[in-house]
Write a protein that holds these residues in place. Structure first.
Motif, PDB file in Angstrom:
ATOM      1  N   SER A 168       0.830  -1.206   0.000  1.00 58.88           N
ATOM      2  CA  SER A 168       0.000   0.000   0.000  1.00 58.88           C
ATOM      3  C   SER A 168       0.871   1.266   0.000  1.00 58.88           C
ATOM      4  CB  SER A 168      -0.907  -0.041   1.233  1.00 58.88           C
ATOM      5  OG  SER A 168      -1.516   1.195   1.436  1.00 58.88           O
ATOM      6  N   LEU A 169       1.899   1.272   0.823  1.00 57.98           N
ATOM      7  CA  LEU A 169       2.793   2.437   0.873  1.00 57.98           C
ATOM      8  C   LEU A 169       3.609   2.566  -0.415  1.00 57.98           C
ATOM      9  CD1 LEU A 169       4.400   2.782   4.412  1.00 57.98           C
ATOM     10  CD2 LEU A 169       2.647   4.187   3.336  1.00 57.98           C
ATOM     11  N   ALA A 170       4.051   1.419  -0.931  1.00 60.90           N
ATOM     12  CA  ALA A 170       4.837   1.437  -2.169  1.00 60.90           C
ATOM     13  C   ALA A 170       4.029   2.065  -3.295  1.00 60.90           C
ATOM     14  CB  ALA A 170       5.250   0.010  -2.533  1.00 60.90           C
ATOM     15  N   GLU A 171       2.768   1.685  -3.374  1.00 58.27           N
ATOM     16  CA  GLU A 171       1.891   2.239  -4.415  1.00 58.27           C
ATOM     17  C   GLU A 171       1.771   3.758  -4.262  1.00 58.27           C
ATOM     18  OE1 GLU A 171      -2.193   1.209  -3.975  1.00 58.27           O
ATOM     19  OE2 GLU A 171      -2.660   2.804  -5.391  1.00 58.27           O
ATOM     20  N   LYS A 172       1.615   4.211  -3.025  1.00 55.17           N
ATOM     21  CA  LYS A 172       1.503   5.662  -2.783  1.00 55.17           C
ATOM     22  C   LYS A 172       2.784   6.392  -3.185  1.00 55.17           C
ATOM     23  CE  LYS A 172      -1.865   5.307   0.929  1.00 55.17           C
ATOM     24  NZ  LYS A 172      -2.020   5.118   2.367  1.00 55.17           N
ATOM     25  N   ALA A 173       3.917   5.737  -3.027  1.00 57.88           N
ATOM     26  CA  ALA A 173       5.200   6.372  -3.381  1.00 57.88           C
ATOM     27  C   ALA A 173       5.401   6.446  -4.894  1.00 57.88           C
ATOM     28  CB  ALA A 173       6.344   5.590  -2.745  1.00 57.88           C
ATOM     29  N   GLY A 174       4.640   5.635  -5.644  1.00 58.47           N
ATOM     30  CA  GLY A 174       4.774   5.646  -7.096  1.00 58.47           C
ATOM     31  C   GLY A 174       5.267   4.333  -7.689  1.00 58.47           C
ATOM     32  N   VAL A 175       5.430   3.326  -6.845  1.00 60.09           N
ATOM     33  CA  VAL A 175       5.855   2.011  -7.344  1.00 60.09           C
ATOM     34  C   VAL A 175       4.761   1.441  -8.253  1.00 60.09           C
ATOM     35  CG1 VAL A 175       6.258  -0.386  -6.613  1.00 60.09           C
ATOM     36  CG2 VAL A 175       7.386   1.505  -5.410  1.00 60.09           C
ATOM     37  N   ASP A 176       5.174   0.833  -9.378  1.00 63.06           N
ATOM     38  CA  ASP A 176       4.213   0.296 -10.348  1.00 63.06           C
ATOM     39  C   ASP A 176       4.019  -1.211 -10.206  1.00 63.06           C
ATOM     40  OD1 ASP A 176       3.811   2.811 -11.966  1.00 63.06           O
ATOM     41  OD2 ASP A 176       5.979   2.596 -12.109  1.00 63.06           O
ATOM     42  N   ILE A 177       5.056  -1.913  -9.767  1.00 60.82           N
ATOM     43  CA  ILE A 177       4.970  -3.372  -9.543  1.00 60.82           C
ATOM     44  C   ILE A 177       5.621  -3.650  -8.195  1.00 60.82           C
ATOM     45  CG2 ILE A 177       5.665  -5.668 -10.344  1.00 60.82           C
ATOM     46  CD1 ILE A 177       5.856  -4.522 -13.195  1.00 60.82           C
ATOM     47  N   PHE A 178       4.897  -4.373  -7.328  1.00 57.48           N
ATOM     48  CA  PHE A 178       5.444  -4.626  -5.989  1.00 57.48           C
ATOM     49  C   PHE A 178       5.768  -6.111  -5.812  1.00 57.48           C
ATOM     50  CE2 PHE A 178       4.935  -5.614  -1.425  1.00 57.48           C
ATOM     51  CZ  PHE A 178       5.952  -4.801  -0.929  1.00 57.48           C
ATOM     52  N   GLY A 179       6.916  -6.375  -5.216  1.00 63.10           N
ATOM     53  CA  GLY A 179       7.356  -7.755  -5.009  1.00 63.10           C
ATOM     54  C   GLY A 179       7.454  -8.116  -3.534  1.00 63.10           C
ATOM     55  N   PRO A 180       6.390  -8.699  -2.972  1.00 57.22           N
ATOM     56  CA  PRO A 180       6.467  -9.091  -1.561  1.00 57.22           C
ATOM     57  C   PRO A 180       7.380 -10.302  -1.360  1.00 57.22           C
ATOM     58  CG  PRO A 180       4.419  -9.877  -2.520  1.00 57.22           C
ATOM     59  CD  PRO A 180       5.107  -9.084  -3.583  1.00 57.22           C
ATOM     60  N   VAL A 181       7.890 -10.400  -0.158  1.00 55.36           N
ATOM     61  CA  VAL A 181       8.748 -11.542   0.214  1.00 55.36           C
ATOM     62  C   VAL A 181       8.145 -12.239   1.420  1.00 55.36           C
ATOM     63  CG1 VAL A 181      10.897 -12.033   1.462  1.00 55.36           C
ATOM     64  CG2 VAL A 181      10.990 -10.880  -0.729  1.00 55.36           C
ATOM     65  N   VAL A 182       8.197 -13.557   1.405  1.00 53.45           N
ATOM     66  CA  VAL A 182       7.930 -14.345   2.613  1.00 53.45           C
ATOM     67  C   VAL A 182       9.130 -15.262   2.785  1.00 53.45           C
ATOM     68  CG1 VAL A 182       6.393 -15.960   3.773  1.00 53.45           C
ATOM     69  CG2 VAL A 182       5.444 -14.245   2.215  1.00 53.45           C
ATOM     70  N   ASN A 183       9.784 -15.152   3.930  1.00 57.09           N
ATOM     71  CA  ASN A 183      11.021 -15.901   4.131  1.00 57.09           C
ATOM     72  C   ASN A 183      10.756 -17.377   4.415  1.00 57.09           C
ATOM     73  OD1 ASN A 183      11.359 -12.959   5.491  1.00 57.09           O
ATOM     74  ND2 ASN A 183      13.140 -13.539   4.306  1.00 57.09           N
ATOM     75  N   THR A 184      11.551 -18.236   3.777  1.00 56.10           N
ATOM     76  CA  THR A 184      11.450 -19.684   4.008  1.00 56.10           C
ATOM     77  C   THR A 184      12.168 -20.033   5.313  1.00 56.10           C
ATOM     78  OG1 THR A 184      11.346 -20.163   1.646  1.00 56.10           O
ATOM     79  CG2 THR A 184      12.131 -21.944   3.079  1.00 56.10           C
TER      80      THR A 184
END
Lengths: 353, 109
Positions: A271-287
């Motif tokens: 949500s914050l990334a989008e507000k900053a202007g990010v167009d594609i977001f890559g979440p991480v979940v650690n193994t």
């Protein structure tokens, strides 16, 4: 009957259907409790069980459900050494990019400096512009330029600011915070300098990769840099890939647009990334290497599914070794990789990987 | 991270659009403009006057890419390559591609 699956470190392990089912339940429950997101439904858990227990070595998504792939590290995976999971094929970065396009059938490709941090790119920016220009002439697919914020390079002994964790240990909290803020501001300046010059020669997209590795100051710096870059390079796509599932609070008080950064989970980060202007977001979940693949992938799909649901921009989940349910092993077993790939597409409904 | 066969190639085979073997490059360009997956596929299919199932099909897209002259995965002599193909893709999709814009400015000079 038991099934061949993996541990989080890649070791093969045989588990019964009941054991796999129990680990799926444990994984989704853990994710839901920690991030305050919904657990996977009964039907989704059943679908995940079917994917994991599929008797075939490789699995794939149903026709028509294919997604777009963006990539980190890029040519380094072909021509560099083990530090980038590279296979040391003697070739130029331009040739490696063509291999991505023509031999891997990648949807996008990413150019990157051998160190894969932004700071070392600044003094050799003309070299990067030159290689990028060649690549843009030779290829058809969208070209990203990627590297890590890596705020660690801005601290002593590699950088100009005092090392903050040592200051915290010495109870110099104010000095530690000041050092992190200075590093963040210097990174914003550097990334702006680098990006404007790559944009001048025709760059399609920037990938700010492994964001947050240096804690909340790292995420703050990347969001602030994105905001500035989008003003200066309005037709540049910005992708932001994360380092971990949870923003570590080294500074603890940094905010972006009024939101405290420490402690944010993937759906809140997006949500914050989008507000900053990010167009594609890559979440991480650690193994978690000591836990099973079924538990890790259930956990990852749960967190990412909610992120996809809440986001307004495309979500390309990180699915390299040690993230997104993929075992933490440099040669990731393809049985686990393809199962994780299918699960993320069909259950989490990601836009891409 | 992860070696090429174990990571990018495995993902490309399991769930990737197929790059320039199909229409993966073009769907990616729409996502870069913030289109979600379904919208990106719908947009490209409409512009190419085909359906979304064709976008991921090697048989359909190989023929279509040759007919539209927007680059092919194998080295076909005479078919548009690199920046040439990108210029045609920008026109067909009705989007801006930064390297193509730069070329247009240089040609004007």
């Amino acid at each position: 009957m038991d099934y061949l699956t993996r541990m989080g470190d890649g070791r093969p392990v045989r588990m019964s259907k009941e054991q796999i089912k129990a680990d799926i339940e444990a994984g989704t429950k853990d994710a839901a409790e920690k991030a305050h997101v919904p657990e996977l439904s009964g039907a989704e858990q059943e679908h995940l069980l079917e994917i994991i227990t599929d008797p075939n070595r490789l699995v794939a998504v149903e026709p028509g459900r294919e997604v777009v792939l963006t990539h980190d590290v890029g040519p380094l995976k072909v021509m560099a050494d083990q530090s980038n999971s590279g296979v040391s094929i003697p070739c130029s970065r331009e040739q490696a990019m063509c291999i991505y396009e023509k031999a891997f059938s990648a949807d996008t490709a990413e150019l990157g400096h051998i160190d894969y941090s932004f700071k070392p790119v600044k003094p050799i920016i003309t070299q990067e512009q030159s290689v990028l220009q060649n690549v843009l002439h030779m290829t058809i697919l969208p070209i990203f330029y990627g590297a890590m914020p890596n705020l660690g390079l801005y601290y002593a002994p590699d950088g100009p600011f005092p090392e903050p964790i040592g200051l915290i240990k010495d109870r110099k909290i104010g000095e530690a915070k000041e050092s992190m803020e200075n590093a963040a501001h210097r990174f914003v300046e550097d990334l702006e300098y680098i990006t404007v010059r790559l944009y001048e020669v025709g760059l399609d997209a920037l990938n700010i990769d492994t964001t947050g590795a240096g804690g909340d100051a790292d995420f703050y710096a990347s969001l602030t840099a994105t905001e500035k870059i989008k003003k200066e390079c309005p037709y540049l796509c910005v992708e932001m890939g994360m380092a971990g599932e949870f923003i570590l609070g080294f500074h603890t008080e940094l905010k972006y647009q009024g939101v405290k950064l420490a402690g944010l989970w993937p759906h809140q980060q997006a949500s914050l990334a989008e507000k900053a202007g990010v167009d594609i977001f890559g979440p991480v979940v650690n193994t978690k290497p000591s836990l099973s693949f079924p538990l890790n992938i259930a956990r990852a799909v749960t967190l990412v599914k909610h992120c996809v649901k809440e986001s307004k921009i495309p979500i390309h989940v990180n699915m390299g070794m040690g993230v997104g349910g993929i075992p933490m092993y440099e040669t990731p077993p393809v049985d686990a990789v393809t199962r994780a790939s299918k699960a993320m597409v069909e259950i989490a409904e990601v836009d891409g990987l | 991270m992860g070696d090429p066969f174990g990571m990018p190639i495995a993902h490309c085979a399991a769930s990737g659009m197929g790059g320039i073997r199909t229409a993966g490059d073009m769907v990616a360009r729409m996502q870069m403009l913030r289109y979600r997956l379904k919208d990106a596929k719908d947009y490209v299919a409409k512009k190419l006057e085909t359906d979304t199932m064709a976008l991921r099909d090697e048989f359909e897209m190989r023929r279509l890419r040759e007919r539209l002259n927007i680059g092919t995965i194998t080295g076909v002599p005479g078919v548009a390559r690199g920046l040439e193909a990108k210029a045609r893709i920008a026109e067909i999709l009705g989007i801006r591609i930064n390297a193509v814009e730069r070329l247009k400015e240089l040609v004007k000079l």
